[in-house]
Design a protein around this motif. Structure first.
Motif, PDB file in Angstrom:
ATOM      1  N   THR A 161       0.832  -1.209   0.000  1.00 14.53           N
ATOM      2  CA  THR A 161       0.000   0.000   0.000  1.00 14.53           C
ATOM      3  C   THR A 161       0.861   1.250   0.000  1.00 14.53           C
ATOM      4  N   SER A 162       1.992   1.231   0.687  1.00 10.54           N
ATOM      5  CA  SER A 162       2.881   2.388   0.785  1.00 10.54           C
ATOM      6  C   SER A 162       4.242   2.063   0.190  1.00 10.54           C
ATOM      7  N   HIS A 163       4.818   3.051  -0.491  1.00 10.97           N
ATOM      8  CA  HIS A 163       6.100   2.856  -1.167  1.00 10.97           C
ATOM      9  C   HIS A 163       6.991   4.073  -0.942  1.00 10.97           C
ATOM     10  N   LEU A 164       8.289   3.848  -0.912  1.00 16.28           N
ATOM     11  CA  LEU A 164       9.275   4.922  -0.870  1.00 16.28           C
ATOM     12  C   LEU A 164      10.193   4.761  -2.077  1.00 16.28           C
ATOM     13  N   THR A 165      10.250   5.810  -2.913  1.00 22.14           N
ATOM     14  CA  THR A 165      11.124   5.817  -4.082  1.00 22.14           C
ATOM     15  C   THR A 165      12.218   6.839  -3.822  1.00 22.14           C
ATOM     16  N   PRO A 166      13.437   6.393  -3.519  1.00 19.19           N
ATOM     17  CA  PRO A 166      14.495   7.335  -3.137  1.00 19.19           C
ATOM     18  C   PRO A 166      15.183   7.974  -4.333  1.00 19.19           C
ATOM     19  N   SER A 193      -2.213   9.709  -0.805  1.00 21.29           N
ATOM     20  CA  SER A 193      -1.363  10.787  -0.310  1.00 21.29           C
ATOM     21  C   SER A 193       0.058  10.564  -0.794  1.00 21.29           C
ATOM     22  N   ALA A 194       0.860  11.629  -0.736  1.00 21.82           N
ATOM     23  CA  ALA A 194       2.249  11.530  -1.169  1.00 21.82           C
ATOM     24  C   ALA A 194       3.053  12.637  -0.516  1.00 21.82           C
ATOM     25  N   THR A 195       4.353  12.421  -0.386  1.00 23.09           N
ATOM     26  CA  THR A 195       5.287  13.465   0.015  1.00 23.09           C
ATOM     27  C   THR A 195       6.439  13.484  -0.975  1.00 23.09           C
ATOM     28  N   ILE A 196       6.991  14.679  -1.176  1.00 22.36           N
ATOM     29  CA  ILE A 196       8.158  14.867  -2.018  1.00 22.36           C
ATOM     30  C   ILE A 196       9.218  15.546  -1.166  1.00 22.36           C
ATOM     31  N   THR A 245       4.693   7.415  -1.387  1.00 19.04           N
ATOM     32  CA  THR A 245       3.323   7.339  -1.896  1.00 19.04           C
ATOM     33  C   THR A 245       2.515   6.323  -1.103  1.00 19.04           C
ATOM     34  N   THR A 246       1.260   6.663  -0.847  1.00 15.75           N
ATOM     35  CA  THR A 246       0.336   5.756  -0.175  1.00 15.75           C
ATOM     36  C   THR A 246      -0.931   5.646  -1.018  1.00 15.75           C
ATOM     37  N   PHE A 247      -1.373   4.408  -1.232  1.00 21.21           N
ATOM     38  CA  PHE A 247      -2.500   4.137  -2.113  1.00 21.21           C
ATOM     39  C   PHE A 247      -3.679   3.575  -1.315  1.00 21.21           C
ATOM     40  N   SER A 248      -4.824   3.487  -1.974  1.00 26.96           N
ATOM     41  CA  SER A 248      -6.026   2.966  -1.319  1.00 26.96           C
ATOM     42  C   SER A 248      -5.940   1.474  -1.073  1.00 26.96           C
ATOM     43  N   GLY A 249      -5.025   0.795  -1.746  1.00 25.50           N
ATOM     44  CA  GLY A 249      -4.796  -0.637  -1.578  1.00 25.50           C
ATOM     45  C   GLY A 249      -3.442  -1.003  -2.155  1.00 25.50           C
ATOM     46  N   ASP A 250      -3.159  -2.290  -2.261  1.00 18.83           N
ATOM     47  CA  ASP A 250      -1.855  -2.738  -2.730  1.00 18.83           C
ATOM     48  C   ASP A 250      -1.653  -2.443  -4.216  1.00 18.83           C
ATOM     49  N   VAL A 251      -0.496  -1.874  -4.537  1.00 16.55           N
ATOM     50  CA  VAL A 251      -0.077  -1.672  -5.925  1.00 16.55           C
ATOM     51  C   VAL A 251       1.367  -2.132  -6.049  1.00 16.55           C
ATOM     52  N   ASP A 252       1.771  -2.440  -7.306  1.00 18.91           N
ATOM     53  CA  ASP A 252       3.191  -2.684  -7.546  1.00 18.91           C
ATOM     54  C   ASP A 252       3.942  -1.371  -7.398  1.00 18.91           C
ATOM     55  N   ARG A 253       5.244  -1.461  -7.202  1.00 21.16           N
ATOM     56  CA  ARG A 253       6.049  -0.255  -6.999  1.00 21.16           C
ATOM     57  C   ARG A 253       5.706   0.807  -8.047  1.00 21.16           C
ATOM     58  N   PRO A 254       5.646   2.091  -7.655  1.00 25.99           N
ATOM     59  CA  PRO A 254       5.374   3.134  -8.635  1.00 25.99           C
ATOM     60  C   PRO A 254       6.603   3.453  -9.491  1.00 25.99           C
ATOM     61  N   ASP A 255       6.340   3.878 -10.713  1.00 25.95           N
ATOM     62  CA  ASP A 255       7.367   4.393 -11.615  1.00 25.95           C
ATOM     63  C   ASP A 255       7.144   5.895 -11.734  1.00 25.95           C
ATOM     64  N   ILE A 256       8.204   6.700 -11.604  1.00 27.62           N
ATOM     65  CA  ILE A 256       8.063   8.132 -11.367  1.00 27.62           C
ATOM     66  C   ILE A 256       8.890   8.946 -12.361  1.00 27.62           C
ATOM     67  N   PHE A 257       8.260  10.002 -12.897  1.00 29.40           N
ATOM     68  CA  PHE A 257       8.908  10.955 -13.799  1.00 29.40           C
ATOM     69  C   PHE A 257       8.829  12.334 -13.153  1.00 29.40           C
TER      70      PHE A 257
END
Length: 227
Positions: free
Chosen positions: A26-31, A60-63, A105-117
């Motif tokens: 549900t939550s991921h950190l992309t460093p 929700s998300a933080t940058i 990033t935090t999602f409403s449920g489980d997702v695969d890792r996000p890809d970010i641009f």
């Protein structure tokens, strides 16, 4: 929110693509997402792309540790069981310093890792989109039109996600900063930006796929304008 620009035209730069090893949660950190040069009032915009087993939204998300605004997002059903849901969102936050930023990033449920641009924007007057539009989704055509009222001296972001990896993708109405097969070969994302010299009501945009062997696949696009 005013970023402190007045009548100075917006400046925008594409910074790059960041991903991590695949983890379903549900939550991921992309460093260490690239953020460009420091600047007072610098706003980092980011396209967040994900896939999931069921339709999920970005909650929700933080940058760089700063709470981000979620400007717009969509989710649609495509190919690729057991994860047939495809989503993407545009977020931003004021992060004045740091050549790279961590994005949580935090999602409403489980997702695969996000890809970010990520993009670096300065001289923005407001983080509220002056206009935006979402098009396409399940069963969408290989060609999707979009239109958006744009404001002189502002910035427009346009991006698409395809539910499979087409041979090529072309976008019109903005630059094409990335054309990236993301999450392996299971989808493609592409996007760019435009700096209007005058108001346009509306400006037209298009995302055009060259489909893979076997026919067409679903795709969606999002356009959002700011000043």
């Amino acid at each position: 929110m005013i970023d402190g620009a007045g009548s100075v035209p917006v400046e925008c730069e594409y910074e790059g693509f960041t991903t991590t090893a695949v983890v379903t949660a549900t939550s991921h950190l992309t460093p260490a997402c690239p953020a460009g040069a420091d600047y007072a009032g610098r706003r980092i915009f980011a396209w967040i792309n994900w896939i999931s087993a069921s339709a999920e939204t970005l909650s929700s998300a933080t940058i760089g540790g700063v709470a981000a605004t979620i400007h717009t997002q969509t989710d649609f059903t495509g190919a690729g069981a057991p994860r047939p849901e495809f989503g993407f969102a545009l977020i931003s936050a004021i992060v004045p310093t740091g050549a790279a930023v961590d994005i949580a990033t935090t999602f409403s449920g489980d997702v695969d890792r996000p890809d970010i641009f990520t993009y670096r924007v300065i001289n923005l007057v407001s983080d509220v989109a002056s206009d935006s539009q979402i098009n396409g989704g399940a069963g969408a055509s290989d060609s999707l039109n979009a239109d958006c009222d744009v404001v002189a001296s502002g910035v427009v972001f346009f991006a698409m996600t395809a539910a499979w990896n087409p041979r090529t993708c072309n976008i019109t109405g903005t630059s094409q900063d990335f054309e990236q097969a993301v999450r392996g070969v299971n989808r493609m994302a592409s996007g760019g930006f435009y700096l209007p010299l005058a108001d346009e009501t509306p400006r037209l945009f298009n995302s055009q796929l060259t489909p893979p062997p076997g026919g067409s696949h679903s795709h969606a696009n999002i356009v959002a304008a700011f000043r």
